[in-house]
Design an enzyme around this catalytic site. Structure first.
Site, PDB file in Angstrom:
ATOM      1  N   CYS A   2      43.839 -31.899  30.493  1.00  0.00           N
ATOM      2  CA  CYS A   2      44.714 -33.349  29.688  1.00  0.00           C
ATOM      3  C   CYS A   2      45.934 -32.939  29.075  1.00  0.00           C
ATOM      4  O   CYS A   2      45.488 -32.042  28.625  1.00  0.00           O
ATOM      5  CB  CYS A   2      44.045 -34.599  29.695  1.00  0.00           C
ATOM      6  SG  CYS A   2      42.684 -34.682  30.946  1.00  0.00           S
ATOM      7  N   ARG A  27      48.031 -28.545  31.836  1.00  0.00           N
ATOM      8  CA  ARG A  27      46.946 -28.526  31.589  1.00  0.00           C
ATOM      9  C   ARG A  27      45.983 -29.542  31.822  1.00  0.00           C
ATOM     10  O   ARG A  27      44.797 -29.328  31.764  1.00  0.00           O
ATOM     11  CB  ARG A  27      47.376 -29.504  30.226  1.00  0.00           C
ATOM     12  CG  ARG A  27      48.090 -28.765  29.350  1.00  0.00           C
ATOM     13  CD  ARG A  27      48.656 -29.524  27.992  1.00  0.00           C
ATOM     14  NE  ARG A  27      46.508 -29.577  27.051  1.00  0.00           N
ATOM     15  CZ  ARG A  27      46.377 -29.122  25.870  1.00  0.00           C
ATOM     16  NH1 ARG A  27      47.122 -28.043  25.408  1.00  0.00           N
ATOM     17  NH2 ARG A  27      45.361 -29.284  25.218  1.00  0.00           N
ATOM     18  N   TRP A  74      43.445 -34.196  34.039  1.00  0.00           N
ATOM     19  CA  TRP A  74      41.914 -33.063  34.712  1.00  0.00           C
ATOM     20  C   TRP A  74      40.891 -33.715  34.585  1.00  0.00           C
ATOM     21  O   TRP A  74      40.601 -34.129  33.512  1.00  0.00           O
ATOM     22  CB  TRP A  74      42.043 -31.567  33.990  1.00  0.00           C
ATOM     23  CG  TRP A  74      40.755 -30.275  34.705  1.00  0.00           C
ATOM     24  CD1 TRP A  74      42.101 -30.442  35.442  1.00  0.00           C
ATOM     25  CD2 TRP A  74      39.920 -30.485  33.964  1.00  0.00           C
ATOM     26  NE1 TRP A  74      40.650 -29.106  35.990  1.00  0.00           N
ATOM     27  CE2 TRP A  74      39.204 -29.604  35.046  1.00  0.00           C
ATOM     28  CE3 TRP A  74      38.634 -30.949  32.965  1.00  0.00           C
ATOM     29  CZ2 TRP A  74      38.178 -28.924  35.236  1.00  0.00           C
ATOM     30  CZ3 TRP A  74      37.417 -31.046  33.640  1.00  0.00           C
ATOM     31  CH2 TRP A  74      37.341 -29.738  35.165  1.00  0.00           C
ATOM     32  N   ASN A 100      41.957 -37.698  25.861  1.00  0.00           N
ATOM     33  CA  ASN A 100      41.594 -35.570  25.868  1.00  0.00           C
ATOM     34  C   ASN A 100      40.698 -35.877  25.563  1.00  0.00           C
ATOM     35  O   ASN A 100      39.947 -35.733  23.942  1.00  0.00           O
ATOM     36  CB  ASN A 100      42.917 -34.518  25.406  1.00  0.00           C
ATOM     37  CG  ASN A 100      42.370 -33.248  26.452  1.00  0.00           C
ATOM     38  OD1 ASN A 100      41.277 -33.486  27.229  1.00  0.00           O
ATOM     39  ND2 ASN A 100      42.710 -32.980  25.974  1.00  0.00           N
ATOM     40  N   GLY A 101      39.019 -35.183  26.365  1.00  0.00           N
ATOM     41  CA  GLY A 101      37.816 -34.944  26.233  1.00  0.00           C
ATOM     42  C   GLY A 101      36.858 -35.551  26.783  1.00  0.00           C
ATOM     43  O   GLY A 101      37.451 -36.193  28.141  1.00  0.00           O
ATOM     44  N   GLU A 483      38.901  -9.363  36.376  1.00  0.00           N
ATOM     45  CA  GLU A 483      39.814  -9.871  36.275  1.00  0.00           C
ATOM     46  C   GLU A 483      40.795  -9.603  37.883  1.00  0.00           C
ATOM     47  O   GLU A 483      41.846 -10.552  37.882  1.00  0.00           O
ATOM     48  CB  GLU A 483      40.922  -8.929  35.540  1.00  0.00           C
ATOM     49  CG  GLU A 483      42.053  -9.467  35.200  1.00  0.00           C
ATOM     50  CD  GLU A 483      41.958 -10.887  34.619  1.00  0.00           C
ATOM     51  OE1 GLU A 483      40.638 -11.256  34.010  1.00  0.00           O
ATOM     52  OE2 GLU A 483      42.539 -11.576  34.189  1.00  0.00           O
ATOM     53  N   LYS A 487      41.927 -13.756  39.263  1.00  0.00           N
ATOM     54  CA  LYS A 487      42.935 -14.287  40.020  1.00  0.00           C
ATOM     55  C   LYS A 487      43.124 -14.022  41.647  1.00  0.00           C
ATOM     56  O   LYS A 487      44.056 -15.404  41.452  1.00  0.00           O
ATOM     57  CB  LYS A 487      43.672 -12.450  39.265  1.00  0.00           C
ATOM     58  CG  LYS A 487      44.111 -12.231  37.828  1.00  0.00           C
ATOM     59  CD  LYS A 487      44.859 -13.644  37.281  1.00  0.00           C
ATOM     60  CE  LYS A 487      43.476 -14.232  36.768  1.00  0.00           C
ATOM     61  NZ  LYS A 487      43.394 -13.985  35.675  1.00  0.00           N
ATOM     62  N   GLU A 490      41.059 -17.816  41.503  1.00  0.00           N
ATOM     63  CA  GLU A 490      41.643 -18.488  40.916  1.00  0.00           C
ATOM     64  C   GLU A 490      43.040 -18.712  41.377  1.00  0.00           C
ATOM     65  O   GLU A 490      43.500 -20.250  41.680  1.00  0.00           O
ATOM     66  CB  GLU A 490      41.726 -18.650  39.602  1.00  0.00           C
ATOM     67  CG  GLU A 490      42.411 -18.310  39.329  1.00  0.00           C
ATOM     68  CD  GLU A 490      42.354 -18.023  37.223  1.00  0.00           C
ATOM     69  OE1 GLU A 490      42.049 -19.086  36.952  1.00  0.00           O
ATOM     70  OE2 GLU A 490      42.790 -16.881  37.220  1.00  0.00           O
ATOM     71  N   HIS A 506      24.154  -0.535  46.207  1.00  0.00           N
ATOM     72  CA  HIS A 506      23.263  -1.465  45.661  1.00  0.00           C
ATOM     73  C   HIS A 506      22.860  -3.118  46.391  1.00  0.00           C
ATOM     74  O   HIS A 506      22.380  -3.834  45.926  1.00  0.00           O
ATOM     75  CB  HIS A 506      22.929  -1.522  44.694  1.00  0.00           C
ATOM     76  CG  HIS A 506      22.700  -0.270  43.746  1.00  0.00           C
ATOM     77  ND1 HIS A 506      21.826   0.350  44.327  1.00  0.00           N
ATOM     78  CD2 HIS A 506      23.158   0.634  42.427  1.00  0.00           C
ATOM     79  CE1 HIS A 506      21.308   1.884  43.456  1.00  0.00           C
ATOM     80  NE2 HIS A 506      22.379   1.759  42.526  1.00  0.00           N
ATOM     81  N   LYS A 605      44.918 -25.114  32.207  1.00  0.00           N
ATOM     82  CA  LYS A 605      44.989 -23.939  31.561  1.00  0.00           C
ATOM     83  C   LYS A 605      43.792 -24.321  30.517  1.00  0.00           C
ATOM     84  O   LYS A 605      43.318 -22.588  30.023  1.00  0.00           O
ATOM     85  CB  LYS A 605      46.338 -24.209  30.887  1.00  0.00           C
ATOM     86  CG  LYS A 605      46.508 -23.709  30.519  1.00  0.00           C
ATOM     87  CD  LYS A 605      46.728 -21.881  30.727  1.00  0.00           C
ATOM     88  CE  LYS A 605      47.456 -20.676  30.151  1.00  0.00           C
ATOM     89  NZ  LYS A 605      47.231 -19.264  30.616  1.00  0.00           N
TER      90      LYS A 605
END
Ligand code: M6R
Length: 610
Positions: A2, A27, A74, A100-101, A483, A487, A490, A506, A605
């Site tokens: 947010c 954000r 968000w 925010n929170g 990584e 990428k 997402e 395996h 973010k």
């Protein structure tokens, strides 16, 4: 998570709020809204969708007010629909808040307020807080007291700004667990959830600490705890320029940040790498030098990409300093009742410095008596402030939701740390000199990989419609496989898995058929032959091999469907190079699929909630 912006001063607030929201949109981008006083009332304009959509809705509006608040969301409580967008108002419609929170006891508070006859129009915890503040304001007739009283009864986290139609010369901001930074101009204040919304107006800022609030008027600012104890703000100068938060001709922030890496990698080690002496200078760790010398174990922690950097750090520190290293997800460490000793060093890695799980792990480790260090990008962030000591990575603002330049800068600092710890122990100056000299050559090598972007784009386009990707790497390149897969998922929404190459047999090998692209990281190192055997196994099952290999490797050319060459470097340093093509591969695949690279769905973010 947010974006929050608030303004009080002499400029028209509306354009400034919209501009701030655009800067903060990375954000959260589910919905956006503003509240502005006009002709004695608060005007709330909000909707699901982007800030551009909000701006279109406001295009025929001209509020002259020089105070207001805005929010880009968000979603946590309640879907991203118009009525759940912020700002939220109290029952009179005269008090608005952006938040925010998470208010954890919102259900209890809501039930009490409902018993008292209050009604609600959204599914959010924030509306409960707005109505609660309004109810207390009815009782006390004093906004500051109402806000303080409400916040002292609230459980959970908040970064918030309150605006009231009755007080067009007052903004109240407060924080617990969610960052709030306040920019100070000439008779004006800009409140925001991060400095990107502030830097074009002023560089002079201060951050609120937990349970602190700021009472802002055009003529001054007071800070106090929510228990009414006056505090004094510590002023800071922002260190970055406006151009660092603009796209600078690139179509996306992510691509710009990928291309910044030769520079940001250099910035991370500038002035710290003493090549001639075969040593490293880390001023931020001077105060804990004794603890580092005596440390018998390191625990590296973080989330997402930062956790992947920690995994690379584990290989490097164990190899060069011969200290046992454990790597743990911060979200697990915080709840695991970990065994920590006073001579343990816990190192939290975080780009934003605000990730809730990482911050909680820092607090837990401190409570248990460990020395806690931070490897952080955002100067003045919570993790930077709450750790005993640390090293900034100096990557500059990272706006793309997919972390790229922060990863390579984290690696730069982790290698510095490995050398530093190594030189305190058994690592010879000659070995350290060799690595340090190669670190200086890395930026040019990154640049030469970036020049291959077209080749990588062609490969990405061929596989952009695959349903799955497998990424394999060994040793120090196993975390790079993770990584690369992160990428890809997402930003392109293609399902991708990273594995140590030898683990393929395996289980994951069952997935391989002619439709499965497999990215294999296979630089010329001591495990090269082993990984080559894995490549043969993939080919035998008609999987498509995309190899990230050392330039001039003809053996792999004969086996793989595609080869993306990287320049030769020391085996230990290969992750810094092998990750670059994987960032570009994910980027080009996402663009080819028409995905919004800088605002991938469901993500934000900085994850400041659990
Ligand atoms: O700000 P942090 O480094 O603490 O963030 C950790 C993760 O949330 C972050 O790396 C996330 O996984 C990124 N979206 C990865 O690209």
């Amino acid at each position: 998570m947010c974006g929050i912006v608030g303004y009080i001063g002499h400029r028209r607030a509306l354009p400034l709020l919209l501009n701030g929201l655009k800067r903060l949109e990375y954000r959260g981008y589910d919905s956006a809204g503003i509240a502005i006083p006009h002709e004695g009332k608060l005007h709330i304009v909000k909707r699901a969708g982007t800030v551009a959509q909000l701006e279109a809705l406001l295009s025929l509006t001209d509020f002259p007010a020089t105070i207001g608040i805005g929010h880009t969301r968000w979603a946590t409580h309640g879907e991203p629909i118009d009525r759940n967008a912020h700002p939220h108002v109290d029952s009179s419609g005269r008090i608005a808040i952006v938040h925010n929170g998470i208010i954890e006891n919102y259900a209890t508070l809501k039930a009490k307020l409902q018993q008292d006859g209050y009604t609600f129009h959204s599914d959010t915890d924030t509306e409960v807080l707005a109505v609660f503040i309004g109810a207390l304001y009815e009782q006390y007739g004093n906004l500051e007291l109402a806000v303080r009283t409400a916040l002292s009864e609230v459980q959970g986290t908040f970064g918030l700004v309150v605006l009231s139609a009755d007080h067009p010369d007052l903004l109240i901001a407060a924080r617990r667990g969610s960052p709030i930074v306040i920019g100070i101009g000439e008779n004006e204040y800009i409140v925001a959830s991060d400095a990107t919304a502030i830097v074009e107006y002023t560089r002079s800022v201060f951050y609120l600490t937990d349970d602190e609030m700021a009472i802002l008027t055009r003529s001054g600012c007071r800070t106090k705890t929510i228990d009414d104890v006056p505090t004094s703000a510590q002023l800071l100068e922002l260190e970055f320029d406006l151009e660092r938060i603009e796209k600078g001709g690139f179509p996306h922030f992510m691509l710009k940040e990928i291309y910044e890496q030769p520079q940001t990698f250099r910035d991370a080690h500038r002035g710290r790498l003493l090549v001639q002496e075969g040593n490293v200078k880390l001023g931020g760790l001077r105060s804990v030098e004794k603890q580092l010398r005596q440390a018998r174990r390191l625990i590296l922690t973080g989330c997402g990409t930062s956790w992947h950097a920690a995994l690379v750090g584990e290989y490097w520190i164990e190899e060069l300093a011969r200290i046992p290293v454990e790597v743990e997800y911060a979200s697990e460490l915080r709840y695991r009742n970990p065994v920590l000793y006073p001579d343990d060093i816990v190192i939290a890695i975080s780009q934003s410095g605000e990730t809730a799980d990482t911050l909680a792990a820092v607090r837990e480790a401190k409570l248990r008596g460990a020395t806690v260090l931070g490897i952080v990008n955002v100067v003045g962030s919570s993790i930077a402030r709450e750790t005993h000591a640390g090293v900034y990575i100096h990557a500059g603002p990272e706006i793309g939701v997919a972390s790229t330049k922060a990863f390579t800068s984290q690696l730069a600092v982790l290698m510095l740390l490995a050398l530093y710890l190594g030189r305190m122990r058994h690592l010879s100056a000659t070995q350290a000199q060799e690595i340090a000299a190669e670190m200086l050559r890395i930026p040019e090598k990154i640049r030469s990989i970036l020049e291959r972007s077209e080749l990588i784009r062609d490969i990405a386009c061929q596989y952009a419609h695959a349903q799955h990707f497998l990424y394999l790497g060994r040793g120090v390149n196993f975390p790079v496989a993770l990584e690369g897969a992160l990428k890809m998922k997402e930003i392109s929404y293609i399902h991708a898995e990273g594995y140590p190459a030898a683990e393929m047999k395996h289980g994951p090998i069952a997935l391989i058929d002619e439709n499965m692209p497999v990215v294999v990281i296979v630089p010329r190192d001591e495990l090269y032959e082993k990984v080559l055997s894995n490549v043969e196994e993939i080919r035998a099952r008609r999987g498509k091999v995309i190899a990230i290999a050392t330039e001039g490797d003809t053996e792999i050319e004969a086996l793989a469907n595609h080869v993306i060459p990287i320049p030769e470097t020391l085996p230990l340093l290969t992750p810094i190079l092998t990750v670059i093509p994987l960032q570009l591969l994910a980027y080009h695949a996402a663009v080819e699929r028409g995905c919004n690279v800088d605002m991938p769905r469901n993500l934000a973010k900085s994850v400041t909630v659990e």
